[in-house]
Every structure is written in C-alpha cells, then in structure tokens.
Design a protein around this motif. Structure first.
Motif, PDB file in Angstrom:
ATOM      1  N   ALA A   1     -15.261  28.518 -33.095  1.00  0.00           N
ATOM      2  CA  ALA A   1     -15.250  29.048 -31.731  1.00  0.00           C
ATOM      3  C   ALA A   1     -15.012  27.876 -30.791  1.00  0.00           C
ATOM      4  CB  ALA A   1     -16.579  29.720 -31.431  1.00  0.00           C
ATOM      5  N   PRO A   2     -14.103  28.017 -29.837  1.00  0.00           N
ATOM      6  CA  PRO A   2     -13.729  26.876 -28.992  1.00  0.00           C
ATOM      7  C   PRO A   2     -14.929  26.159 -28.366  1.00  0.00           C
ATOM      8  CG  PRO A   2     -12.209  28.668 -28.650  1.00  0.00           C
ATOM      9  CD  PRO A   2     -13.261  29.192 -29.568  1.00  0.00           C
ATOM     10  N   ASP A   3     -15.913  26.922 -27.881  1.00  0.00           N
ATOM     11  CA  ASP A   3     -17.037  26.255 -27.214  1.00  0.00           C
ATOM     12  C   ASP A   3     -17.877  25.458 -28.197  1.00  0.00           C
ATOM     13  OD1 ASP A   3     -16.196  27.217 -24.862  1.00  0.00           O
ATOM     14  OD2 ASP A   3     -17.631  28.902 -24.772  1.00  0.00           O
ATOM     15  N   ALA A   4     -18.158  26.083 -29.344  1.00  0.00           N
ATOM     16  CA  ALA A   4     -18.971  25.393 -30.344  1.00  0.00           C
ATOM     17  C   ALA A   4     -18.268  24.123 -30.799  1.00  0.00           C
ATOM     18  CB  ALA A   4     -19.215  26.317 -31.534  1.00  0.00           C
ATOM     19  N   ALA A   5     -16.969  24.231 -31.049  1.00  0.00           N
ATOM     20  CA  ALA A   5     -16.225  23.073 -31.531  1.00  0.00           C
ATOM     21  C   ALA A   5     -16.196  21.969 -30.478  1.00  0.00           C
ATOM     22  CB  ALA A   5     -14.807  23.491 -31.917  1.00  0.00           C
ATOM     23  N   ALA A   6     -15.998  22.375 -29.215  1.00  0.00           N
ATOM     24  CA  ALA A   6     -15.950  21.375 -28.144  1.00  0.00           C
ATOM     25  C   ALA A   6     -17.304  20.675 -28.030  1.00  0.00           C
ATOM     26  CB  ALA A   6     -15.566  22.026 -26.825  1.00  0.00           C
ATOM     27  N   ASP A   7     -18.390  21.421 -28.219  1.00  0.00           N
ATOM     28  CA  ASP A   7     -19.722  20.805 -28.160  1.00  0.00           C
ATOM     29  C   ASP A   7     -19.893  19.749 -29.238  1.00  0.00           C
ATOM     30  OD1 ASP A   7     -20.499  22.230 -26.031  1.00  0.00           O
ATOM     31  OD2 ASP A   7     -21.802  23.655 -27.120  1.00  0.00           O
ATOM     32  N   THR A   8     -19.472  20.075 -30.463  1.00  0.00           N
ATOM     33  CA  THR A   8     -19.585  19.091 -31.538  1.00  0.00           C
ATOM     34  C   THR A   8     -18.757  17.857 -31.203  1.00  0.00           C
ATOM     35  OG1 THR A   8     -19.617  20.957 -33.063  1.00  0.00           O
ATOM     36  CG2 THR A   8     -19.403  18.766 -34.023  1.00  0.00           C
ATOM     37  N   LEU A   9     -17.524  18.109 -30.778  1.00  0.00           N
ATOM     38  CA  LEU A   9     -16.619  17.001 -30.486  1.00  0.00           C
ATOM     39  C   LEU A   9     -17.159  16.094 -29.389  1.00  0.00           C
ATOM     40  CD1 LEU A   9     -13.874  15.665 -30.983  1.00  0.00           C
ATOM     41  CD2 LEU A   9     -12.849  17.317 -29.418  1.00  0.00           C
ATOM     42  N   ALA A  10     -17.871  16.694 -28.435  1.00  0.00           N
ATOM     43  CA  ALA A  10     -18.347  15.933 -27.278  1.00  0.00           C
ATOM     44  C   ALA A  10     -19.221  14.747 -27.690  1.00  0.00           C
ATOM     45  CB  ALA A  10     -19.113  16.851 -26.329  1.00  0.00           C
ATOM     46  N   ALA A  11     -19.864  14.832 -28.848  1.00  0.00           N
ATOM     47  CA  ALA A  11     -20.698  13.715 -29.294  1.00  0.00           C
ATOM     48  C   ALA A  11     -19.854  12.517 -29.723  1.00  0.00           C
ATOM     49  CB  ALA A  11     -21.586  14.169 -30.453  1.00  0.00           C
ATOM     50  N   TYR A  12     -18.553  12.731 -29.897  1.00  0.00           N
ATOM     51  CA  TYR A  12     -17.686  11.660 -30.400  1.00  0.00           C
ATOM     52  C   TYR A  12     -16.663  11.193 -29.372  1.00  0.00           C
ATOM     53  CZ  TYR A  12     -19.513  13.249 -34.872  1.00  0.00           C
ATOM     54  OH  TYR A  12     -20.345  13.586 -35.904  1.00  0.00           O
ATOM     55  N   ALA A  13     -16.201  12.121 -28.555  1.00  0.00           N
ATOM     56  CA  ALA A  13     -15.123  11.788 -27.621  1.00  0.00           C
ATOM     57  C   ALA A  13     -15.135  12.817 -26.503  1.00  0.00           C
ATOM     58  CB  ALA A  13     -13.782  11.834 -28.352  1.00  0.00           C
ATOM     59  N   ASP A  14     -14.451  12.497 -25.430  1.00  0.00           N
ATOM     60  CA  ASP A  14     -14.375  13.426 -24.316  1.00  0.00           C
ATOM     61  C   ASP A  14     -13.438  14.579 -24.689  1.00  0.00           C
ATOM     62  OD1 ASP A  14     -14.022  14.796 -22.041  1.00  0.00           O
ATOM     63  OD2 ASP A  14     -13.076  13.166 -20.905  1.00  0.00           O
ATOM     64  N   PRO A  15     -13.974  15.783 -24.838  1.00  0.00           N
ATOM     65  CA  PRO A  15     -13.132  16.905 -25.306  1.00  0.00           C
ATOM     66  C   PRO A  15     -11.933  17.154 -24.404  1.00  0.00           C
ATOM     67  CG  PRO A  15     -15.449  17.530 -25.303  1.00  0.00           C
ATOM     68  CD  PRO A  15     -15.367  16.195 -24.621  1.00  0.00           C
ATOM     69  N   GLU A  16     -12.033  16.759 -23.145  1.00  0.00           N
ATOM     70  CA  GLU A  16     -10.924  17.001 -22.223  1.00  0.00           C
ATOM     71  C   GLU A  16      -9.663  16.239 -22.608  1.00  0.00           C
ATOM     72  OE1 GLU A  16     -10.816  19.259 -19.773  1.00  0.00           O
ATOM     73  OE2 GLU A  16     -12.747  19.840 -20.644  1.00  0.00           O
ATOM     74  N   ARG A  17      -9.840  15.186 -23.386  1.00  0.00           N
ATOM     75  CA  ARG A  17      -8.678  14.391 -23.792  1.00  0.00           C
ATOM     76  C   ARG A  17      -7.771  15.153 -24.751  1.00  0.00           C
ATOM     77  NH1 ARG A  17     -10.709  10.145 -27.085  1.00  0.00           N
ATOM     78  NH2 ARG A  17      -8.562  10.061 -27.813  1.00  0.00           N
ATOM     79  N   PHE A  18      -8.278  16.260 -25.289  1.00  0.00           N
ATOM     80  CA  PHE A  18      -7.560  16.901 -26.386  1.00  0.00           C
ATOM     81  C   PHE A  18      -6.989  18.250 -25.990  1.00  0.00           C
ATOM     82  CE2 PHE A  18     -10.760  14.083 -28.005  1.00  0.00           C
ATOM     83  CZ  PHE A  18     -10.093  13.363 -28.971  1.00  0.00           C
ATOM     84  N   ALA A  19      -5.918  18.629 -26.661  1.00  0.00           N
ATOM     85  CA  ALA A  19      -5.373  19.970 -26.495  1.00  0.00           C
ATOM     86  C   ALA A  19      -6.338  20.958 -27.128  1.00  0.00           C
ATOM     87  CB  ALA A  19      -4.007  20.067 -27.166  1.00  0.00           C
ATOM     88  N   ALA A  20      -6.255  22.216 -26.685  1.00  0.00           N
ATOM     89  CA  ALA A  20      -7.214  23.223 -27.127  1.00  0.00           C
ATOM     90  C   ALA A  20      -7.306  23.310 -28.653  1.00  0.00           C
ATOM     91  CB  ALA A  20      -6.830  24.575 -26.541  1.00  0.00           C
ATOM     92  N   ALA A  21      -6.145  23.390 -29.316  1.00  0.00           N
ATOM     93  CA  ALA A  21      -6.163  23.539 -30.771  1.00  0.00           C
ATOM     94  C   ALA A  21      -6.735  22.290 -31.444  1.00  0.00           C
ATOM     95  CB  ALA A  21      -4.751  23.825 -31.286  1.00  0.00           C
ATOM     96  N   GLU A  22      -6.486  21.145 -30.838  1.00  0.00           N
ATOM     97  CA  GLU A  22      -7.025  19.893 -31.394  1.00  0.00           C
ATOM     98  C   GLU A  22      -8.546  19.890 -31.313  1.00  0.00           C
ATOM     99  OE1 GLU A  22      -3.430  16.738 -30.318  1.00  0.00           O
ATOM    100  OE2 GLU A  22      -5.022  17.107 -28.858  1.00  0.00           O
ATOM    101  N   ARG A  23      -9.056  20.353 -30.166  1.00  0.00           N
ATOM    102  CA  ARG A  23     -10.515  20.412 -29.986  1.00  0.00           C
ATOM    103  C   ARG A  23     -11.165  21.250 -31.074  1.00  0.00           C
ATOM    104  NH1 ARG A  23      -9.826  20.595 -24.223  1.00  0.00           N
ATOM    105  NH2 ARG A  23      -9.624  22.860 -24.191  1.00  0.00           N
ATOM    106  N   VAL A  24     -10.561  22.407 -31.330  1.00  0.00           N
ATOM    107  CA  VAL A  24     -11.150  23.315 -32.316  1.00  0.00           C
ATOM    108  C   VAL A  24     -11.102  22.696 -33.713  1.00  0.00           C
ATOM    109  CG1 VAL A  24     -10.925  25.551 -33.442  1.00  0.00           C
ATOM    110  CG2 VAL A  24     -10.644  25.361 -30.962  1.00  0.00           C
ATOM    111  N   ALA A  25      -9.918  22.189 -34.086  1.00  0.00           N
ATOM    112  CA  ALA A  25      -9.772  21.636 -35.439  1.00  0.00           C
ATOM    113  C   ALA A  25     -10.741  20.472 -35.642  1.00  0.00           C
ATOM    114  CB  ALA A  25      -8.332  21.182 -35.660  1.00  0.00           C
ATOM    115  N   CYS A  26     -10.798  19.606 -34.651  1.00  0.00           N
ATOM    116  CA  CYS A  26     -11.590  18.395 -34.800  1.00  0.00           C
ATOM    117  C   CYS A  26     -13.091  18.704 -34.724  1.00  0.00           C
ATOM    118  CB  CYS A  26     -11.176  17.416 -33.707  1.00  0.00           C
ATOM    119  SG  CYS A  26     -11.516  15.756 -34.149  1.00  0.00           S
ATOM    120  N   GLY A  27     -13.466  19.574 -33.792  1.00  0.00           N
ATOM    121  CA  GLY A  27     -14.879  19.927 -33.649  1.00  0.00           C
ATOM    122  C   GLY A  27     -15.407  20.590 -34.912  1.00  0.00           C
TER     123      GLY A  27
END
Ligand code: ADP
Length: 932
Positions: A224-250
């Motif tokens: 889920a985009p929000d859940a993935a963005a939350d996980t990613l936020a601990a590593y990098a600023d999620p805004e730096r990434f495209a939506a699909a990148e945020r999900v895959a990486c998170g």
C-alpha cells in the motif's frame, strides 16, 4: 514442497509428546518455511518435512518411536549446518532455525525454543552462506496503483514508469531503485539477477516471468503506498522518489527488516540510490547471455568476467562485476577510468604493491552490516583493524600519481578507528566474546581490577597446597577443583586424624575426603564473582566499542568503496599488461553529423575469452562508420560469430573502463548492445527456436537507436528459406533506413550481399577458407567483400557425414549452380547456395529430383541426376545402386520438409539423430528407412 507443520503431525497434535507439540507450534507460525528444530547437537525436521530435508540435503532419515507412535526424523548436524542450509536455500526453500533459547540445564521441563533466524535465498547474511565475490540481492517489482501522492520525485521514465524495481543486498546494505515500463523491468531483472523476488499485487505475472529466481509472497498491505512510504521514510526522503519506486522500495525494505528479526530500520542501509538505467550501457537479458558476460553454460564455460577478474579482494570483485554489468555511457567518465587503468598499467611496482596490500583486505561492506546488526565478533574488529593498517601502504604507493590522486584522497585510513580497536582488543582474540580474554589489559581500570582480584585469588589457592601440607603435616594433601563442587582440599583416609578443626567436610570419596576452609570458600566466591564480573565487563566494553565502530559505518563504507575501486582498476591494469590490451580512444558522439569521427575502429582485435583457449587466435580488424550494416558471410565455423562478439566485447570492456584486446582501438560511446547471436536455443523452455529468434529480432528493431551496436547472427535460419531470406533482407533494410544502428549481420543467405550495391552504408565482409584437394581449412580472417562459397558440404564432410551423402550433396550443389547459371542467363537470380531450397527455383534440375522423390515416394532419380552421377569421377559413386540412393533422397527430402518453425530444439536433435542413423545405414549398405 513441504513447509510449515507436517499435516500428519497436525492431525495427531493431541497425542504428541510435549517437544513435538512445541515443534508443531513453531512450524505453524512459520508456515512458509522449513523449520529446523534444535534438539541436542542436531537441527531436526519431522515427518513429511523430514523426508524433504533428507532428500534435499542427502541425509538419512531415521524412524523414531515414542509413546505416541512412530514417525520419521532427519537431523542436520549443528556443526555442519551451513553446508546443509546452503543446499536448502539453493533448492529455493525458506528456512526457519528454531534454537534453544533457554539453558537446557536450567530449564525446569521442556526447553524453550524460538526461531532465531529466517534464512531465504535473497536475504542471507551469514558469511558461510554467501559467495564472497558476488552480491546476493533480493528484488521487488511493484506498481503504485491507488497512490494519491503526486509522485513529485518524477518517474525515471515519465508516464512509462508504471513499475518500480528495487533491490537490496542485505549483507552489505546496498540498495537501489528505479522505475520503468515492462521492458525495463525485464532488462533490470536480468542485470540485477536477484536470488529472490517480491512481486507487488497489481503486477501482471508476464512482467516478471523472465526472472529465474524464487518468488516470495508478502502481505498486500505492505505494498500500500502509504505503508511503503512510511517504511522508506526511515531510510530516505520518500519525496525524492517516483510513486512506483516508493512502493517497490518501501515494501522491499519492510521485508528485509522482517528477515533480519524485525528490529526496525536496518542501520547499515545508509543510502537508497535512485538510478536511471539509461545512464549506463544497456544490456538486456539476451545480450548478457549472448555475449557470455557472466554465464556460459556451453563451451568452455568461461565468461568474460572470469577472464578479466584479476581482483584481489571480495570488495574489488563485486565492484568489477558491477562495472561490467553496467558499463558507462559518459565519455569523460570512461576516460577517467582509462586514465586510472593506464596509471596502474605503466607502473608495475605500484600495481604489485597495491595488489599485495589488497589481498589482505577484509570484506568491509559486509563487516559494516554485521557491526550494525550487533553480530560482529572481536575477530571481525581485529580484521577491520588489519585492513585499516594496510591502507597507508596503498596510499603511499599511489603518492604523486595525478590520475590516482582522487582515489588516494578517498583512502582514509581511519586512524582513530584503528587505534581504538587496537587499544581495546587483543591481537588474536577468541572467536566468541563469551570465551573471555578479548579486551586488552590496561584498557579499562575496572576490568583490570576484577581481573587482578581473580588472579590474586588463584595465586593464593595455587600456594595453598604447600602451606596446608606444612601446617597440617599431611604430606600427600592435595588442592583441586571441580565444576560442580568448586575448590577442595583432599586428604586420604589414612591421614584423616591429622585434619585440623577449621576444615569442613565437602565430599566423601572411596579412599579420601574432601574439605574446604572458610578462607578457601571466601577466596573461591571472590574468584567466581570476579570472573563473572570480568565477563560482563568485557562484553559491555566490547559492545561499546562495536557501537563506536557502528557510528563510523559511513566512513568505513566510503573506504570500502575506495578499496573496491583501487582493486578493480589495478585488476584491469593487470589484465591490460599481461594480455596485451590497448587503451581505446573514446570518440565523443556528435549525433552522426560528422560520420568519420564516429567510426568504430579496431586494429587486430581479438576475442578476450576465445583467445585464451585457442592456441593460434587470428586477430581481425573492424572499421565501421556510424550506421554501417556489415553483411558477413562465410562458411559455418569460419569465425563469424566470434568476430561479431569480439567487436561487441571490446565495446563493453571499453565502456566498463577496461582496455581492449586489440593493437589499437577507436570507439564511439554506444548506448545499447543488442544481440541475436548463436544458438541461444531455449532447450528447456521448449519454445520454438524460430519464435524466440523473431522475438529477439523484434526487440532489436524496436529499440535500437543510431547510437546502438547490433549483432545479428543467422536471422531467419529457423524457417523456410524463402521466408527466412525475406525476413533477413527486410531487417537489413530497416536497420539501414530507419534505425541507423551500427550493425554486424552474419548470414548464410548469400544473396544478401547484393544489398551493398543498393545501399550506401551496407558493406560486405566475409570469412574465407581455403580448399585444397577437397579439404577445408578455416583462416578465421575477415575480408572485404562477399564469400564465394559456403563450403557447407565440405564442413559436412569434415564432420563425418557418410561419403555417399557428401558426394551426392556435391552433385546437387553443382547441378544447382548450373541451374542458377541458366536461370541467370534467363534474367532471374536466385543464388541459393545452402542446398535446402524449398521450391522457389523450379527450373533447377536437382530441385525437381527432390520433389519427385518426395511426392512420388520412389527412388528413381531424374535422368539428369543419373547422368551427373555417372559422369562423376569419384569412385565412391560408382557402386551405389538405386537402393541407397532412395534412402539418401528420402533423408534429404525429410530434411527439406522439416518445419523448423514448429520444431523445438529437443525435437530437432531427435530428428537429426534419426537422420544420422539412417545415413549411416546407407553407408553400411543397408538403408533402413523405417519411419519413426
Ligand atoms: P561461425 O560463427 O562462422 O560458425 P564461430 O565464430 O563459431 O564460427 O567460430 C568457430 C570456431 O572457430 C570457434 O569455436 C573458435 O574456436 C574458432 N575461431 C573463431 N575465430 C577464430 C579466430 N579469429 N582465430 C582462431 N580461431 C577462431
């Protein structure tokens, strides 16, 4: 695949012994894993799971019997566990290791057990389970369906960025992400070659079909985009990434955290790199395979990477691999690498010193991971120390070399870290911190004090025996120690009356009594207390030091990167010097405005891998102005595909930063290398060769640009001649007119050589062979112009095809030439020289012959055919009667009618085998023509 709790045990749960019930509980919780359950010196699996473990690990199963009945068990010896774990992982199992988490001696009943590690093919971090010279990646492909974010990071590929592709090496913390369309996903997965792949909910299966690795299911919530963005936020600023990148990486990082015990963010994933695949030389799965960069399942099995891997450390090896996987496309950066390689190549001593120093370099990337996971041992820290100690040597060697100044600057020897470790940790510490003796004397006053208390106590006890013998007059009095009872004074039965009053009895043995005194007891308590305190202190100090080192993980990571680069560059220089590679001159692309400046020029180039095995490799030149299509003809085995590959490999090597195997090289920067070379038959996949060939051709024609290098080998071979030839011709025309890619086009359709007359950028090259007294020798030398003969029949002869078949084929070729000549005279042209024509030259006499045979099913050759035979001076043709001839014709007819487009490689092999058997029978004089 049996995972989780075996069904037979679940059914009988009520009857199971407490330990087996515990096993079932654990196994149910980890139902996607094979659970290995610690019992004594083994990790055990039971019932169906035991069968599975026994099969994969090649261990024996044992029948066990207890109050509840019989069942099978299989045990993996704890001491040898890594070997068997590796086998399970290779067989694509997830493994949950349940250890005893309570001291067996202290446990009041059943020992408590819990899963301490979940091992999966893509997320293992155990050193014994990883291959040191390559990365182990877990990848993730996901979409951002339902994302309401604005994706302001902007996809790498604008609107096409439907899919995010992320990967992480959990052992080193390397993590990167990109986005693109389905084709980009395919290409990235081929390059990343993950060991395990997570696939997001809305990703169609065909998008990830090609990835040959284990699939892991995860809860769709994690995508889920929000859940993935939350996980990613601990590593990098999620805004730096495209939506699909945020999900895959998170989603990927959430999984990585889970496999490492779910203790929150992985500290050693310090950076999530966002990359654009177009900023490197693109190599899709077909190209990686066709050029045999990392895999070569046939032939010698040697790959390009094996050939150039002269690195000395795991760090360097992984770096060189990455360079080859993603060569550069920026001419300046390529030249920088060449400068550095040249600097090493020119200085033998520097190179040797550096490589010598690096062979002691420890795998700092993985160390950083272990340090942050709290898994680093005292020996790990000591190895870090030793690696840091080698850095000044490397720096000194690089002193004063301009091209290496930046690199030298990046080699920070981290003196502070090294000194801290050296102050604290003894030079040769035990493997386990719990063994004690890790921290140096003088490092910590408290530790020194407790250690001296323990030491003094032990000294006092050591002298006790002599003192007590004197005091009591008992000559054979002895002082000793047992684990259970502690220190004692032992007096034999005959001396008991001499025992003083302050002795208290501790233990009675057969011939003696054991005692203690209040002072001995006091000292003993003091020693044990001091030992315990020393252990605790050592652990505390060590953990503190480990945390301090963890705080420096950025700097260690940077140093690791610098060491990796030095090693990779020195390796390339070593290859350059030892194998006579030359520095290529890199030509800046000017978009074809000035064609000459974009020429690809290789003088006396060699194939880097084939030259290692071929005793006399013949070097060849290549001169290809931008957009040239070189039509390459020549007999089979004459060296066409080797030549094409060597041109491409020189390009790939150059852009990876390497020198190239040639006397001189001038190379344009290429954006992509496309291949459709060799027999990349999908034997296992069963897809027809022709279908695959056409798919590969489609990719080339769609995606190649004027900056691409295209290799096409035998396009159209997999179908009937007329179709194949037409496809080949149309492909050349399209590449020339529409694509403008520099192309090497090997073909057996000799007619294509006349394209050079029609198109200004089509040139002919051929590989010659000499033919003397019917024998063919391949010269392996490329020449201007078109080949005069395909020498197919001679090659058949060399390969051992029965004489009569060869002779007959010679006849047919000769007759066809005659036929052609008459056809040419009549104004037509159809110079098919491959002998498998399918009927489009109706005037050709031998053609008729074959058709007669095929259609009438009888053997009578046409009069013309018989005439030619009789006129032949070859003695082998004097004898054959009509019978063998019928068989020969039938074999040929069957060959001709074989629809390659509908034949899988395996079927083709079977048919060939059958034909060969029949041909042999002809030679032996008993044409056994029975149909399969
Ligand atoms: P083709 O593509 O024309 O059928 P290959 O390129 O596969 O031929 O070459 C056939 C064999 O000849 C190779 O396996 C290689 O061992 C040898 N060969 C090719 N090129 C050379 C060369 N330049 N010098 C020496 N041997 C070569």
């Amino acid at each position: 695949m049996v995972t989780g709790a075996p069904a037979t045990m679940r059914e009988r749960r009520e009857e199971l012994t407490p330990m087996l019930a515990q096993y079932v509980d654990v196994a149910e919780r980890y139902d996607d894993c094979v659970v290995l359950f610690r019992v004594g010196d083994f990790y055990k699996a039971f019932c169906e799971a035991a069968d599975e473990v026994a099969r994969v690990c090649e261990l024996t199963r044992i029948e066990r019997e207890d109050s509840t009945g019989t069942y099978t068990a299989c045990g993996v010896p704890v001491d040898n566990a890594p070997k068997y774990l590796r086998r399970l992982l290779d067989a694509e199992y997830r493994v949950a290791v349940a250890d005893q988490v309570e001291d067996a001696e202290e446990a009041s009943g059943l020992v408590d057990r819990a899963v301490t590690q979940v091992l999966t093919p893509g997320t293992v971090v155990e050193e014994e389970l990883l291959s040191e010279g390559s990365n182990t990646y877990v990848g993730c492909v996901a979409t951002a369906v339902g994302d309401t974010g604005d994706g302001s990071g902007g996809g790498t590929d604008g609107d096409d960025a439907a899919y995010g592709v992320a990967y992480v090496d959990v052992s080193t913390g390397e993590c990167a992400v990109t986005a693109g369309d389905a084709a980009a996903v395919d290409e990235e997965l081929a390059r990343i070659a993950p060991a395990e792949l997570l696939v997001g909910p809305a990703v169609p299966s065909e998008v990830v079909d090609a990835a040959d690795c284990m699939r892991t299911e995860r809860d769709p919530e994690e995508f889920a985009p929000d859940a993935a963005a939350d996980t990613l936020a601990a590593y990098a600023d999620p805004e730096r990434f495209a939506a699909a990148e945020r999900v895959a990486c998170g989603a990927l990082l959430a999984y990585a955290e889970y496999t490492q015990g779910d203790d929150g963010p992985l500290e050693y994933v310090r950076r999530v790199r966002r990359y654009d695949p177009r900023r490197s030389l693109r190599l899709d799965a077909t190209a990686l395979r066709g050029l045999e960069l990392f895999e070569n399942p046939v032939g010698s099995g040697r790959t390009l990477f094996d050939t150039i891997d002269e690195t000395r450390s795991a760090l360097g090896r992984r770096r060189l691999r990455a360079w080859l996987r993603r060569p550069l496309v920026d001419a300046d950066r390529i030249r920088e690498r060449h400068d550095a390689v040249a600097a090493f190549a020119e200085r033998t001593l520097v190179r040797e010193d550096v490589r010598e120093a690096l062979s002691a370099a420890y795998d700092l990337e993985r160390l950083v991971g272990r340090v942050s996971r709290g898994r680093a041992t005292a020996r790990d820290l000591r190895s870090l120390h030793d690696t840091l100690a080698a850095v000044p040597e490397v720096r000194a060697a690089l002193e004063g070399i301009d091209a290496l100044a930046d690199l030298r600057g990046a080699l920070d020897p981290l003196d502070d870290v090294r000194e801290r470790i050296d102050e604290a940790v003894v030079p040769d510490p035990p493997q386990e911190i719990t063994d004690g003796g890790v921290i140096r004397a003088g490092y910590d006053a408290d530790l020194d004090e407790v250690r001296s208390t323990a030491r003094e106590g032990r000294e006092w006890i050591a002298e006790l025996e002599a003192r007590e013998r004197e005091r009591t007059g008992i000559e054979n009095l002895e002082v000793g120690y047992t684990q259970v009872h502690g220190y004692y004074i032992e007096v034999t039965n005959g001396q008991l009356e001499k025992v003083p009053d302050d002795y208290t009895r501790r233990q009675t043995l057969k011939n003696s009594e054991r005692f203690y005194t209040p002072e001995l007891k006091r000292r003993e308590d003091e020693i044990l207390g001091a030992d315990e305190r020393a252990d605790a202190l050592e652990y505390e100090l060590f953990a503190g030091l480990r945390d301090e080192v963890a705080d420096e993980s950025d700097r260690i990571g940077e140093l690791a990167g610098a060491i990796a680069r030095v090693d990779a560059l020195a390796a390339l220089a070593t290859v350059a010097v030892e194998r006579d590679y030359v520095r290529p001159e890199m030509v800046d692309r000017d978009g074809g405005r000035d064609r000459d400046s974009d020429d690809l020029h290789l003088k006396r180039s060699r194939h880097p891998v084939v030259e290692e095995t071929e005793s006399e490799f013949v070097p060849n030149d290549a001169a290809l102005p931008r957009g040239t299509v070189a039509v390459i003809t020549g007999p089979n085995m004459s060296g066409k595909s080797t030549y094409m590959r060597q041109v491409a490999l020189c390009v790939v090597l150059a852009q990876a930063g390497s020198f190239v195997p040639a006397d001189s090289a001038r190379l344009p920067v290429v954006d992509r290398v496309f291949t459709r070379v060799g027999a990349s038959d999908d034997i296992a996949g069963g897809e027809s060769t022709f279908m695959r060939e056409m798919r590969e051709l489609t990719d080339v024609l769609h995606d190649a640009t004027g900056d691409s290098l295209v290799l096409l080998d035998e396009v159209g071979r997999g179908t009937a001649t007329t179709d194949g030839r037409a496809i080949a011709r149309a492909a050349v025309e399209f590449l020339h007119d529409e694509v403008g890619a520099t192309t090497l086009f090997a073909t057996h359709y000799h007619e294509l050589t006349d394209l050079a007359d029609e198109y200004d950028r089509v040139v002919n090259r051929h590989f010659a062979a000499t033919e003397r007294e019917g024998d063919v020798t391949f010269l392996h030398r490329v020449r201007e112009g078109a080949a005069s003969s395909s020498y197919g029949v001679e090659v058949a002869d060399l390969a051992g095809v029965p004489e009569s078949v060869v002779a007959r084929a010679h006849d047919l070729v000769a007759a066809e030439r005659d036929g052609d000549r008459s056809a040419d005279d009549a104004g037509g042209r159809d110079g098919d020289d491959d002998g498998d024509d399918d009927g489009d030259t109706t005037e050709a006499i031998p053609q008729r012959t074959l058709e007669e045979v095929a259609e009438n099913g009888h053997s009578e050759p046409s009069a013309a055919g018989r005439d030619r035979r009789e006129a032949s001076p070859d003695p082998s043709q004097a004898t054959p009667g009509p019978e063998p001839e019928e068989a020969v014709a039938a074999v040929l007819a069957e060959l001709r009618d074989l629809s390659l487009a509908e034949t899988t490689p395996l079927e083709a092999l079977n048919r060939l085998h059958d034909l060969q058997r029949r041909a042999e029978a002809v030679e032996e004089g008993s044409p056994g023509g029975e149909e399969p």
